[in-house]
Structures are given as structure tokens and as C-alpha cells.
Design a protein around this motif. Structure first.
Motif, PDB file in Angstrom:
ATOM      1  N   GLN A 298     -41.361 -11.391 -11.820  1.00 56.60           N
ATOM      2  CA  GLN A 298     -40.732 -10.348 -11.235  1.00 56.60           C
ATOM      3  C   GLN A 298     -41.239  -9.246 -11.609  1.00 56.60           C
TER       4      GLN A 298
ATOM      5  N   LEU B 159     -44.685  -8.790 -10.379  1.00 59.60           N
ATOM      6  CA  LEU B 159     -44.682  -8.581  -8.869  1.00 59.60           C
ATOM      7  C   LEU B 159     -44.618  -6.871  -8.674  1.00 59.60           C
ATOM      8  N   ALA B 160     -43.514  -6.488  -9.264  1.00 55.35           N
ATOM      9  CA  ALA B 160     -43.125  -5.223  -9.132  1.00 55.35           C
ATOM     10  C   ALA B 160     -44.231  -4.279  -9.705  1.00 55.35           C
TER      11      ALA B 160
ATOM     12  N   LEU C 251     -47.000  -4.063  -7.196  1.00 56.65           N
ATOM     13  CA  LEU C 251     -46.561  -3.458  -5.938  1.00 56.65           C
ATOM     14  C   LEU C 251     -46.745  -1.877  -6.051  1.00 56.65           C
TER      15      LEU C 251
ATOM     16  N   GLU D 209     -40.848  -3.204  -0.581  1.00 55.54           N
ATOM     17  CA  GLU D 209     -40.562  -2.648  -1.518  1.00 55.54           C
ATOM     18  C   GLU D 209     -38.604  -2.790  -1.751  1.00 55.54           C
TER      19      GLU D 209
ATOM     20  N   VAL E 240     -38.159  -6.383  -3.123  1.00 54.54           N
ATOM     21  CA  VAL E 240     -38.433  -6.377  -4.607  1.00 54.54           C
ATOM     22  C   VAL E 240     -37.600  -5.793  -5.362  1.00 54.54           C
TER      23      VAL E 240
ATOM     24  N   SER F 206     -35.340  -7.705  -8.122  1.00 57.48           N
ATOM     25  CA  SER F 206     -35.024  -7.283  -9.375  1.00 57.48           C
ATOM     26  C   SER F 206     -33.903  -7.159 -10.078  1.00 57.48           C
TER      27      SER F 206
END
Lengths: 169, 704
Positions: B333, B336-337, B340, B352, B355, B359
Motif C-alpha cells: 500500500q 502504491l501511495a 502515486l 487518489e 488510495v 491506506s
């Protein structure tokens, strides 16, 4: 890496799996030299990615990498046999091997083949005296015009008493 | 013994642990004088349940001891025995004996126990005034048993040849409710020579099935060399929940008739009796429908414990796997963040938001999973009273242990590691801290020493304190010993507090005489090391003449760690946040070079040693920047300033072991995986500093 396995010396009809008589080896290149690891110990082959070095690591250690959440130490095979550190690029590969319950990575130049080796074709390592790799090589076998040095990972990385179950006499 | 039995047995031992800790708790309450009838009943039930289980596995010592124990408690229940502190003491000791008997049963150790005999004698004395030994317990039961069978006719037969014995076994209404299992009874009876089982009566059709109303009974046919008394004692465990009748011995004629009447040798038939197992968790739901049960029946009450929460027994390995997986998700995670945020404003706003939501959810998920592993410290605290009692006897001291905050929850990994240091510290307090009764009275204190063991949450840590009201630390003796051992110089002018902390020094023991209890010089330093290994800290405060207080601060879990990510050269490291005091820009403070080229930093008039991480870990890459200093607190060297290149941020990291595939690395306590998938090492700061000191010493030595 080729899919089909080729049989060295006398060809056998049936596919030998973990047999006293013969065993399959993954061979790979480090510079001009060819090494082999018995296939049952190889877990996967991974493209090189930058590792995290450890404080006071041995000269041939390349630090640790993240293998799906597990921390795996990576050894530089070239440096392990007295050469300089490999200047690793994306074209280099890390052979992930399982020794007993430990997982380790070995940095090599390229994986070349899978070969079947008959126990009778394995020649003992001639004692040349003072060679660094002596006790890490369990035997030699010829594959066409190249000489394959079969690695004994256990005595190489675990430094424990040599068990002969992996050494094909 | 087959696997199933072994599984059951393991379950039995786990249950025993819980039951005993309950027992301990209830007895402690009784001892303190705050107990009522219900507390006593609860204690009784615990012993009874252990006895019932033990009978299924044939742990004879345990059964007979539990039986005597029960009998005495029953006297107290019927007000025939007053629960004086002395009586409570005996009960407490009996609890200890039960515990050791269970341990012995687990190890299949059948050697006799001296303590057991001693305590048995004490129990017998308590039971004696009524001149009825163990019978009261039976009497009570017998009174309430509605379908009481006539006293079993005992036909003694001394010939060790095989005899046929037939037993009619009729479960009472509360049989299943009290956790008995007919299948278990039968399988363990096989060891006694049970060769045939015949079911009598009809099993009710499912819609009418009522757990409280057992309509079947069993005829158990034994071919055994045991005499009736032995068989009788086997069934004794069920005395509160069933009636049985030894019908015939050596009645050879009846046998063929039996076979004819019920040709099926009903081995599998007890299976319908399985509902009790299934029904157990449902007991609450069914309770309203329950037919009137006999109020004074002890065993039936055990499953009706009020307010019991539903729980599930899960193997720890499974939870661990879950914890690991969640750790992976947290990392993915984060990756991924990070991707991004690198992609910049081109990213869809909705993506956004998603995500972000993810989170939050992963964090919740992680917390929930960690909560599964959390356990109240009670499981380790409850072992301590026994340690204290054992020791109090040995040392001839009068000690009362007061527990508080047992419900404080800590991760299992921490709990497991706690028992050893706690035991050590208790021993220390009892041996060195508390005075003997005479000395205490002379000093104007009560003859009974008090040790308080408490736990509480404070932020992300759990604080455990052990305080005694003993003599405190004798600073003169400590200082003298320390000087003798060369730990400090005579002119070091230590503050009283510094002297106190000396007892944590390796190889330090103040015991005037080496006792079997403590004083082998492996005392508090071991405790301190253990606590540090767990990522915790410990310290003590002593008031001469008034007592001493040890405090341990531990992280709530060993699986995740609150860390500060820093960059040095190309490498990223994690500093445990618990060590970090503050971060400073180097342009705002002064850095002085010492004659030996080491550096010190001035902070609010204080000089702090400076350690360059780049230098200590031989990091390469990037030109030297080192314009940030992190002040860390170490146990051994006080505050130290670490030079770093960049401070990246604070985050929770999942601890990964280096040892699993490699070996311990000096200066590093573990590793974690960053958002970009790379490994970052978690620095073990005290170790790093010691390491650095030795290296620089070696360099200095090499130079001269």
C-alpha cells in the motif's frame, strides 16, 4: 535459459529425478567459468535489483534484498572465488537457493542451462593447494568443451559439518 | 494413543492452564478476605473441571488430589469449615500442587511428589474435624441426585484373572452441560478393559432434542483384572453428573443374552452424544430453554459462568501468518501511495481518494490483526504468586504479592518473553529488598512485606512496575562492591541515583551470601539485557528504608515498530522512535573537534558525543553532507548525537528478521521493507555506539 534439458555423456531414457545415479543441475556463468547447482535447491531466478548493504559485511556479500517480504542475503559468486566485485547491471541475475531452512541469493552473470549429470561422470576436484574455492566445489563435470564446477552450497554458506547427502560421490 | 487423543490431551492441558489461573485468582480473593460464596463456588468449579478432564485421560494422581482438594472446599461451601487465612494458605498451596501435578502429567512423570503428600496431609487435617475424610463431597452430590442408584455392591475378587464386570451408566440431566463427553468416557474406559458398549434408551428426534435431558444410558461391559474399587474410582470423576451401578461381576450367563439383544457393539453409537460438544458454545443461546437444573449441583454450574465471552482457539502460527500478510499489504500500500505521489497531479482525484481510503483501511486492518495477538498480562502475572510463595517459604519471609492491571493487553510475543525477567526481579526484591519479619518489625513496619506488581498502558508502551516496601538499596554496600570489582573509581563521585543503577551492571551482585535464590552474579544485568532485547527499557528508584521500585517500559508488540526513516548516503535506515530525543540542524549548534579528532556537540550547555553513521557503518555514495543531527538516548552512554544526511519521516515499520536467512549483524536489530520495496536496516543504537567505541579504540591502539 533453454527449456529442454540435455543429457551429458551416456543418454538415459527416463527423466531422472533426485536419483542416486544422476541429478539435474542448473548451470550458470561467472565470467568464463561455468558453475552448477543441483536443481532441487534452486527456488527461482531473479533479475538483479539494488540491494541494501549490511555494516561490516564480508567482501563478497552484496547485502540483502526483499524477496516478497523475506530478507534474503545475496552473495557475489565472482568475489566469493577471489575475483573483484561484480559490477551488477539489470542483465545480471540472482539465483535464489534454499539451503536447509535458509534462503540465500547468489549473484551470477547469467544462467545458461539445465543439465542432467550422471553420478559416474562427476570427477573429484584435484587438489591444487591453496585455492579459495576448493571445499566449496563438490565435483567437476564436462559439458561439451566447458568444465562445470558443481557447487556445494551447504559447506559454502552454512559452514556446518559437511553432510554428504548432497554430494553425489 | 492416536492423534485425536493427543489433540484432546493438548486441549486439556491448555484448559488446565486457564482453569488454574482462574483458581489462583479466586483463591487470592478468598485469601484477601473479599471472597463470597460465589468466589468459592468458582474456585470449586475450576478444580472440578480439571478433575473431570483428568479422569478422561487417566491421570490418577491428579484425580485423587483434585478430589481431596474439592472435598475440603466443599466443606467450606457448606459452612462446615471456616475460611481462615490459614485455611486459604493450604488451599493456595493445593493449587500449586495441582499445577505441578498437571505439569507432571504432561511430561508423563509418575514419580511421587513430596510436596503433594505434605499438602495432602494438610488437607486431610482440614477435612478431619468432621471425621468424614472425603465423603462430604459425595454426600452432597448424592443428596441431590434424583435417580440415585443403590450403593454399588462391591464384590471383591482378588484373583488377577480377567473378570467380566458390567456397569450401568446413567448420565444425569446436567451431564453434558458440565462439559462431560460420553465418547471420551468410553474411549478412556477402553484402557480399563472395556470391551462392549450397549446403548439403552432412544435418542430423541432432533426437533425435540434437549441437552439437559439425557434419555440414553450405557451398559459398559468390562473384561478386566481390576477390582471393583478401581472401576468405581474411574467413575468417581462423574459422580456429580451421573449415576452408575456396577451390576454384575463374573456373570457369564448374561453375556450371550446381551449380544443377542443388541447385536451391534455400539462403538460408534455414542456419536449422537456428540451434540454436547457442538452445543457447548451454544450453551448461552439455549440457556433460556433450559429445564430447571438442580441449583446446588456443582458441575452443572461450571458452564453457566456468567458473562463469559465467546472465544475461538486458534493456533498462533495461523495468526502469525496473518500478521505477516498484513505487513506485506501495508508495504504494498505504501509503495502504491508513493508511486502515486511521484506521478504528480496527473493522477485522477478519485484514484487518489481511493488510495487514501485504502491506506486508512490497511492501518485499521493491521491494528485489528495485532489485537488478535494481544493478551492480558494476566497470563504471566498469574504465575507470579506461586513464585513468591515458593520463595517466601525458602527465605523464611512473610510476603504478600499484590497484582494490579492484569487486564493490560500486550502482544503475545512480548508476554512470552516477560515471565523470565519478572521472575528474576521478584526474586531479587524478595531476596535483597525485603527484610525478615523481625527486622521489619524493628524498623516499625508490618511483619509482612508487600510487593506490588502492576501493569499499565502509557502511549505505545506498557509500563510494568515491581515495587517493594523493603530496605531499599544499600548504596554504601553497592558502591563498595563496585569499587572492589573495579566498575567505578573511588573518586568518581556518583550521585545516589547513579549508584542505584549500578546493580544493573554485569557481574554485580550484592548478596552477602550466595543463596540458591539469587546472588550468583547473574542478576539484574540479565534482566536489563533481556528487556533491551525486547526493545524496552528498565530503571529503578530506591528510597533507603522505604523500598525500591523497578520500572520496565516495553513496546506493545515486537512485530511492528514506530521508527524514523533517515538517509545516509544512498542508504536508508530506521531509528527506533523510542530512542530519538530530538533532531537538530547543525548550523544552529556548535560542533567542536576534540584533540583525538572525535567531535562533541554543544546543546543547551551540554556536551554530547557525536557519532557519524556514515563513518560507523562505512556508507558510501553521495558527497558528505551530514548537516543534521539526531539526538538519541542510549542506556549506557546517555545522549548521543548521530550525524545523518536527511530525515525522511516517521512511520510504523514491520520488523523482519535478518537471522532467518542470515545471521545477527552488529549494530542492527533487524530490517524492514520500505515503500519502494527496498530493504532498510533498523539500527540498534546502543550496540552501534559500543561497536564504534571499540573500533575507534582499536584504531587508536593501532596508531600508538
Amino acid at each position: 535459459m533453454t527449456d529442454q534439458s540435455q543429457t551429458l555423456s551416456a543418454p538415459t531414457a527416463d527423466q531422472p529425478v533426485k536419483h542416486q545415479e544422476s541429478a539435474q543441475y542448473v548451470t550458470f556463468l561467472v565470467g568464463e567459468k561455468t558453475f552448477g547447482i543441483v536443481i532441487v535447491m534452486v527456488r527461482e531466478i531473479k533479475q538483479w535489483s539494488p540491494t541494501t548493504s549490511l555494516p561490516n559485511q564480508k567482501p563478497y556479500m552484496r547485502g540483502v534484498l526483499n524477496l516478497r517480504g523475506t530478507i534474503v542475503p545475496v552473495h557475489d559468486l565472482r568475489a566469493r572465488f577471489g575475483g573483484p566485485l561484480t559490477s551488477a547491471t539489470e542483465n545480471h541475475v540472482v539465483v535464489i537457493a534454499a539451503i536447509k531452512d535458509q534462503t540465500i541469493g547468489i549473484l551470477v552473470d547469467a544462467v545458461s542451462d539445465i543439465v542432467t549429470v550422471l553420478a559416474d561422470d562427476i570427477r573429484p576436484v584435484p587438489s591444487t593447494g591453496g585455492n579459495v574455492g576448493d571445499n566449496c566445489i563438490s565435483g567437476l563435470v564436462s559439458n561439451g568443451d566447458e568444465l562445470v564446477a558443481l557447487l556445494d552450497l551447504e559447506s559454502m554458506f552454512l559452514k556446518e559439518e559437511l553432510t554428504d547427502e548432497l554430494v553425489v560421490n | 494413543m492416536d492423534d485425536d487423543d493427543e489433540d484432546f490431551e493438548a486441549l486439556f492441558f491448555t484448559e488446565c492452564e486457564e482453569l488454574l489461573s482462574d483458581l489462583q485468582e479466586h483463591l487470592d480473593v478468598l485469601y484477601s478476605g473479599n471472597g463470597d460464596q460465589e468466589t468459592l463456588n468458582a474456585a470449586f468449579r475450576a478444580v472440578h473441571s480439571v478433575k473431570g478432564g483428568a479422569a478422561a485421560f487417566g491421570f490418577d494422581d491428579l484425580i485423587s488430589f483434585a478430589h481431596k482438594f474439592e472435598s475440603v472446599m466443599d466443606l467450606a461451601r457448606s459452612d462446615e469449615l471456616e475460611l481462615t487465612p490459614d485455611v486459604c494458605q493450604v488451599l493456595l498451596r493445593s493449587g500449586d500442587v495441582m499445577e505441578s501435578l498437571i505439569e507432571k502429567a504432561r511430561e508423563r512423570d509418575t514419580s511421587p511428589s513430596e510436596t503433594m503428600n505434605k499438602v495432602l496431609a494438610e488437607l486431610a487435617v482440614l477435612a478431619d474435624p468432621n471425621a468424614a475424610d472425603e465423603s462430604p463431597a459425595e454426600e452432597v452430590v448424592e443428596e441431590v441426585s434424583a435417580t440415585e442408584a443403590p450403593e454399588p455392591e462391591v464384590e471383591e475378587d482378588d484373583v488377577p484373572a480377567l473378570r467380566s464386570v458390567e456397569v450401568h451408566f446413567q448420565p444425569d440431566a446436567g451431564f453434558f452441560r458440565s462439559g462431560h463427553d460420553a465418547l471420551k468416557l468410553i474411549s478412556s474406559a477402553k484402557a480399563m478393559g472395556l470391551c462392549k458398549t450397549v446403548v439403552e434408551g432412544e435418542i430423541q428426534p432432533l426437533p425435540d432434542f434437549n441437552l439437559d435431558d439425557c434419555t440414553v444410558s450405557w451398559r459398559l461391559h468390562f473384561e478386566t483384572e481390576l477390582d471393583n474399587a478401581k472401576i468405581e474410582s474411574f467413575f468417581l470423576a462423574y459422580e456429580a453428573a451421573a449415576t452408575w451401578d456396577i451390576l454384575s461381576s463374573d456373570d457369564a450367563e448374561e453375556e450371550p443374552v446381551e449380544v443377542a439383544a443388541a447385536p451391534a457393539v455400539v462403538e460408534e453409537k455414542p456419536a449422537p452424544a456428540a451434540p454436547p460438544e457442538v452445543a457447548k458454545p451454544d450453551a448461552k443461546a439455549e440457556a433460556p430453554a433450559k429445564s430447571a437444573s438442580k441449583p446446588s449441583e456443582p458441575a452443572a454450574a461450571s458452564s453457566k459462568k456468567p458473562g463469559i465471552s465467546k472465544s475461538l482457539r486458534v493456533e498462533l502460527a495461523r495468526v502469525d501468518r496473518l500478521v505477516n500478510l498484513v505487513g506485506e499489504i501495508v508495504i504494498t500500500q505504501a509503495a502504491l501511495a508513493q508511486k502515486l505521489s511521484e506521478a504528480g497531479p496527473s493522477v485522477d482525484l478519485e484514484v487518489e481518494h481511493s488510495v487514501e481510503a485504502m491506506s486508512r483501511q490497511t492501518r485499521d486492518l493491521q491494528e485489528s490483526v495485532m489485537a488478535i495477538r494481544a493478551q492480558p498480562v494476566k497470563s504471566v502475572f498469574s504465575r507470579m504468586p506461586r513464585v513468591v510463595r515458593d520463595l517466601a517459604d525458602k527465605l523464611g519471609k512473610d510476603v504478600r504479592l499484590e497484582l494490579s492491571g492484569e487486564q493490560t493487553e500486550v502482544d503475545t510475543t512480548v508476554i512470552e518473553e516477560l515471565a523470565e525477567p519478572l521472575t528474576h526481579m521478584l526474586r531479587n526484591s524478595m531476596d535483597h529488598g525485603l527484610e525478615g519479619p523481625e527486622e521489619r518489625i524493628e524498623a516499625g513496619k508490618s511483619g509482612t512485606g508487600i510487593i506490588k506488581l502492576a501493569a499499565e498502558h502509557r502511549g505505545e508502551r506498557v509500563i510494568i512496575t515491581i515495587s517493594d516496601d523493603g530496605r531499599g538499596i544499600n548504596r554504601e554496600v553497592v558502591l563498595r562492591k563496585a569499587i572492589e570489582k573495579g566498575l567505578v573509581a573511588e573518586d568518581d563521585n556518583l550521585t545516589p541515583d547513579e549508584i542505584d543503577q549500578l546493580i544493573f551492571h554485569a557481574g554485580f551482585s550484592t548478596a552477602e551470601s550466595v543463596s540458591s535464590v539469587s546472588g550468583r552474579g547473574v542478576g539484574m544485568d540479565v534482566v536489563k539485557r533481556k528487556i533491551q532485547e525486547l526493545g524496552g527499557r528498565c530503571w529503578l528508584k530506591s528510597e533507603p528504608g522505604l523500598g525500591c521500585k523497578f520500572t520496565i517500559a516495553l513496546p506493545l508488540t515486537l512485530a511492528v515498530l514506530e521508527g524514523m526513516t533517515i538517509a545516509v548516503g544512498d542508504e536508508r535506515y530506521i531509528l527506533p522512535l523510542s530512542n530519538v530525543v530530538e533532531a537538530l540542524r547543525l548550523d544552529s549548534v556548535e560542533l567542536h573537534e576534540m584533540p583525538d579528532s572525535s567531535k562533541v556537540l554543544t546543546r543547551r550547555g551540554e556536551y554530547l558525543p557525536v557519532l557519524s553513521i556514515r563513518h560507523a557503518l562505512k556508507v558510501t555514495g553521495d558527497p558528505l553532507k551530514e548537516d543534521l543531527a539526531i539526538i538519541v538516548d542510549t542506556e549506557s552512554d546517555g545522549h548521543v548525537a548521530l550525524l545523518i544526511d536527511e530525515l525522511i519521516g516517521q512511520r510504523q515499520v514491520v520488523l523482519k528478521s535478518l537471522e532467518a536467512n542470515y545471521h545477527r549483524v552488529d549494530g542492527v536489530s533487524g530490517a524492514t521493507i520500505l515503500g519502494d520495496g527496498r530493504v532498510a536496516l533498523i539500527l540498534d543504537i546502543p550496540n552501534l555506539i559500543t561497536l564504534n567505541n571499540t573500533t575507534s579504540n582499536q584504531i587508536a591502539e593501532a596508531l600508538h
